[in-house]
Write a protein that holds these residues in place. Sequence first.
Motif, PDB file in Angstrom:
ATOM      1  N   UNK A  37      -6.399   6.893   0.799  1.00 36.42           N
ATOM      2  CA  UNK A  37      -6.026   7.230  -0.582  1.00 36.42           C
ATOM      3  C   UNK A  37      -5.860   8.737  -0.718  1.00 36.42           C
ATOM      4  N   UNK A  38      -6.831   9.505  -0.203  1.00 36.78           N
ATOM      5  CA  UNK A  38      -6.751  10.959  -0.300  1.00 36.78           C
ATOM      6  C   UNK A  38      -5.506  11.490   0.408  1.00 36.78           C
ATOM      7  N   UNK A  39      -5.189  10.898   1.560  1.00 38.57           N
ATOM      8  CA  UNK A  39      -4.028  11.344   2.324  1.00 38.57           C
ATOM      9  C   UNK A  39      -2.733  11.054   1.557  1.00 38.57           C
ATOM     10  N   UNK A  40      -2.680   9.897   0.878  1.00 35.43           N
ATOM     11  CA  UNK A  40      -1.472   9.518   0.141  1.00 35.43           C
ATOM     12  C   UNK A  40      -1.173  10.492  -0.992  1.00 35.43           C
ATOM     13  N   UNK A  41      -2.228  11.058  -1.607  1.00 37.72           N
ATOM     14  CA  UNK A  41      -2.033  11.926  -2.765  1.00 37.72           C
ATOM     15  C   UNK A  41      -2.213  13.406  -2.422  1.00 37.72           C
ATOM     16  N   UNK A  42      -2.220  13.701  -1.125  1.00 37.57           N
ATOM     17  CA  UNK A  42      -2.409  15.093  -0.700  1.00 37.57           C
ATOM     18  C   UNK A  42      -1.320  16.000  -1.252  1.00 37.57           C
ATOM     19  N   UNK A  43      -0.072  15.531  -1.254  1.00 31.93           N
ATOM     20  CA  UNK A  43       1.036  16.364  -1.736  1.00 31.93           C
ATOM     21  C   UNK A  43       0.981  16.582  -3.244  1.00 31.93           C
ATOM     22  N   UNK A  44       0.202  15.750  -3.950  1.00 31.36           N
ATOM     23  CA  UNK A  44       0.047  15.886  -5.402  1.00 31.36           C
ATOM     24  C   UNK A  44      -1.144  16.767  -5.766  1.00 31.36           C
ATOM     25  N   UNK A  45      -1.801  17.303  -4.734  1.00 32.73           N
ATOM     26  CA  UNK A  45      -2.988  18.112  -4.992  1.00 32.73           C
ATOM     27  C   UNK A  45      -4.252  17.282  -5.099  1.00 32.73           C
ATOM     28  N   UNK A  46      -4.171  16.030  -4.701  1.00 30.29           N
ATOM     29  CA  UNK A  46      -5.327  15.145  -4.766  1.00 30.29           C
ATOM     30  C   UNK A  46      -5.170  14.103  -5.855  1.00 30.29           C
ATOM     31  N   UNK A  47      -5.906  13.026  -5.720  1.00 27.30           N
ATOM     32  CA  UNK A  47      -5.761  11.930  -6.664  1.00 27.30           C
ATOM     33  C   UNK A  47      -6.251  12.298  -8.071  1.00 27.30           C
ATOM     34  N   UNK A  67       0.816  -1.217   0.000  1.00 20.96           N
ATOM     35  CA  UNK A  67       0.000   0.000   0.000  1.00 20.96           C
ATOM     36  C   UNK A  67       0.851   1.268   0.000  1.00 20.96           C
ATOM     37  N   UNK A  68       2.116   1.165  -0.401  1.00 15.23           N
ATOM     38  CA  UNK A  68       2.962   2.341  -0.453  1.00 15.23           C
ATOM     39  C   UNK A  68       2.475   3.286  -1.550  1.00 15.23           C
ATOM     40  N   UNK A  69       2.893   4.543  -1.449  1.00 17.33           N
ATOM     41  CA  UNK A  69       2.522   5.532  -2.456  1.00 17.33           C
ATOM     42  C   UNK A  69       3.002   5.105  -3.837  1.00 17.33           C
ATOM     43  N   UNK A  70       4.234   4.590  -3.934  1.00 15.96           N
ATOM     44  CA  UNK A  70       4.782   4.144  -5.219  1.00 15.96           C
ATOM     45  C   UNK A  70       3.930   3.035  -5.827  1.00 15.96           C
ATOM     46  N   UNK A  71       3.466   2.095  -4.995  1.00 18.58           N
ATOM     47  CA  UNK A  71       2.641   1.003  -5.507  1.00 18.58           C
ATOM     48  C   UNK A  71       1.319   1.517  -6.051  1.00 18.58           C
ATOM     49  N   UNK A  72       0.725   2.478  -5.359  1.00 12.59           N
ATOM     50  CA  UNK A  72      -0.526   3.048  -5.852  1.00 12.59           C
ATOM     51  C   UNK A  72      -0.302   3.816  -7.148  1.00 12.59           C
ATOM     52  N   UNK A  73       0.829   4.505  -7.245  1.00  9.49           N
ATOM     53  CA  UNK A  73       1.146   5.220  -8.485  1.00  9.49           C
ATOM     54  C   UNK A  73       1.314   4.248  -9.641  1.00  9.49           C
ATOM     55  N   UNK A  74       2.046   3.148  -9.419  1.00  7.28           N
ATOM     56  CA  UNK A  74       2.236   2.156 -10.479  1.00  7.28           C
ATOM     57  C   UNK A  74       0.893   1.588 -10.932  1.00  7.28           C
TER      58      UNK A  74
END
Length: 347
Positions: free
Chosen positions: A242-252, A209-216
Amino acid sequence: MPIKSAHLVPVALFDYQLFEPADRLPAFRDLTSDMYDIDAIGNRDEFKVRADGYRVDNLIFNTVSFSPSTFHRNTSHLQGDKQNFLVLEFMLEGRQLVTMNSGQIHMTKGTIYLRDWEQEFKSDTDYMRLHSVIIPRDRLKVSQYLNEQHPILSLSTNEASGELISKIWLHLLSQFSSTSVSDAKILTSDFLSMLDDLLGYNSTNKPNTSFDSMCHYILSRLHNEISASEICNHFHISRSSVYRAFESEGGIKRYITKERLRNCYLELRIADPSRTKVSDIFQSWGFYEASTFTRAFKRIYKTTPSAILQTQGNYDNASKSKSEIANKKLYSKYHNWFKEITGNNAS
């Protein structure tokens, strides 16, 4: 002690130069008739294809170059066991426009695709050169994620995972001519395990469930609709996670839009403006309104999509170098391989 040649990985070849011009297309049609129907774009007597293959167990590794062609896989190719395989493709030159039940997908240089051949499709190509592997469905666990809605997974070689796959793939191909069959089986088995890991399968059914895995996971599905709910279901996590993981990207949603725009930009840079419309590209990446797409594109790239498409010198119609004439026995061997692995061999 040197390995005896009889124990090396079997090799086969199809070379258009082995045939008279009028016989080239019929011969290649016969070779691949269980996989698809193929026709030349333009003069059929000018059809050219070169294919070099290695067989490891029930896998066929190919390096193929085509002159402009059209392919059609229809219901006649899906009978019996003929659909029980996947095709992994690494686009080296050129591009394909693939039309499937889920819409149109542009397959472009520098991208790796895992395609579900249980689906009908049509595709048109420019000059094209690629590496491919025909893989029985049961050899890859990630096949369970391929279906009518998601018939293709993709990774760019600009991404870490895509770059790793491409490097190991190229290394495998360079080793086959001097590797024993037994060692090749071990190497290819490891290669398939790596594909499962990098494309999102985890045998414990508890995905990383790492950020990289979700990105892939997202990047391999950008051609199709993808939602926060789908990511939650796949990774067994809450929507807030999920929302927290992509917060730095401005959201999913913003992350998905940014990556789709990046792919549109890369395709526009290499597209042939005489054959491609801007709408062909942005629609294949999930944008449906031209005005919305153009505004978002200009906000990031400070120019219009049309300006990128029309830039002179982008389109690289790679040269079609000739190959040396090889023994026709290699073609016969190739023919038998395809018949066996695509499910149409009585023996």
